[in-house]
Design an enzyme around this catalytic site. Structure first.
Site, PDB file in Angstrom:
ATOM      1  N   ASP A  47       0.872  -1.155   0.000  1.00 34.34           N
ATOM      2  CA  ASP A  47       0.000   0.000   0.000  1.00 34.34           C
ATOM      3  C   ASP A  47       0.921   1.220   0.000  1.00 34.34           C
ATOM      4  OD1 ASP A  47      -2.414   1.563   0.369  1.00 34.34           O
ATOM      5  OD2 ASP A  47      -1.819   1.785   2.461  1.00 34.34           O
ATOM      6  N   ASP A  86       0.069   5.078   0.961  1.00 34.47           N
ATOM      7  CA  ASP A  86      -0.077   6.018   2.076  1.00 34.47           C
ATOM      8  C   ASP A  86      -0.071   5.290   3.413  1.00 34.47           C
ATOM      9  OD1 ASP A  86      -0.355   8.079   0.190  1.00 34.47           O
ATOM     10  OD2 ASP A  86      -2.537   7.836   0.116  1.00 34.47           O
TER      11      ASP A  86
END
Length: 176
Positions: A8, A10
């Site tokens: 992922d 952020d």
């Protein structure tokens, strides 16, 4: 078929909702988390393809143009490369959070698409995220999972940062 690592963006690679940045809407809003570039470099040197898989609902909501998002991702790839890491591809869901698409995590569409296009064995790969939706997407795709943070999780492993998670990620990849 190859093993891969899905990250992922952020909260795993870069700051978000921090004292410096609320959202990453421009390349100069991208601040890597401590040790993140080094972690990607270690994982790259171990020989695994690394992909970034991120929800970017700001595009669908009109807060961010896809052109700017591509510039952010090009900058991310460049900064990681300068530290010895290699991100093979960044994929994102541009849809609004409630759009009902198959690509938005916790759905597994982005992972399934990458697996098909890059000949990836999902059951021998690892998804790393800082939200349960990331873990859920990884599990739906058949991946092993690593959670970044200190909350309760359904992930296979947990660590306080991506850098701290490197041994767990490598262990999961070596045991499948």
């Amino acid at each position: 078929m190859k093993k891969a690592i899905f990250l992922d963006r952020d909260g795993v690679l870069n700051e978000v909702l921090s004292s410096r940045v609320k959202f990453v809407n421009h390349p100069n809003d991208l601040y890597l988390l401590e040790g993140a570039a080094e972690a990607v470099a270690e994982l790259s040197k171990a020989g695994y393809d690394i992909f970034v898989v991120t929800n970017q609902g700001g595009v669908g909501l009109g807060f961010l143009k896809e052109k700017n998002l591509r510039k952010i991702h090009d900058h991310l790839i460049k900064v990681i490369k300068e530290q010895g890491g290699l991100i093979k591809e960044v994929v994102y869901c541009p849809h609004k959070p409630k759009a009902g698409c198959q690509c938005r995590k916790p759905n597994a569409g982005l992972l399934l698409d990458l697996a098909q296009r890059h000949d990836i064995a999902l059951t021998e790969s690892v998804m790393v995220g800082d939200h349960e939706r990331d873990i859920e997407a990884g599990k739906k795709a058949g991946c092993k999972t690593v959670f970044i943070g200190d909350e309760e999780t359904a992930a296979d492993r947990k660590a306080p940062s991506l850098h701290a998670a490197v041994p767990a990620i490598l262990e999961l990849l070596e045991t499948v």
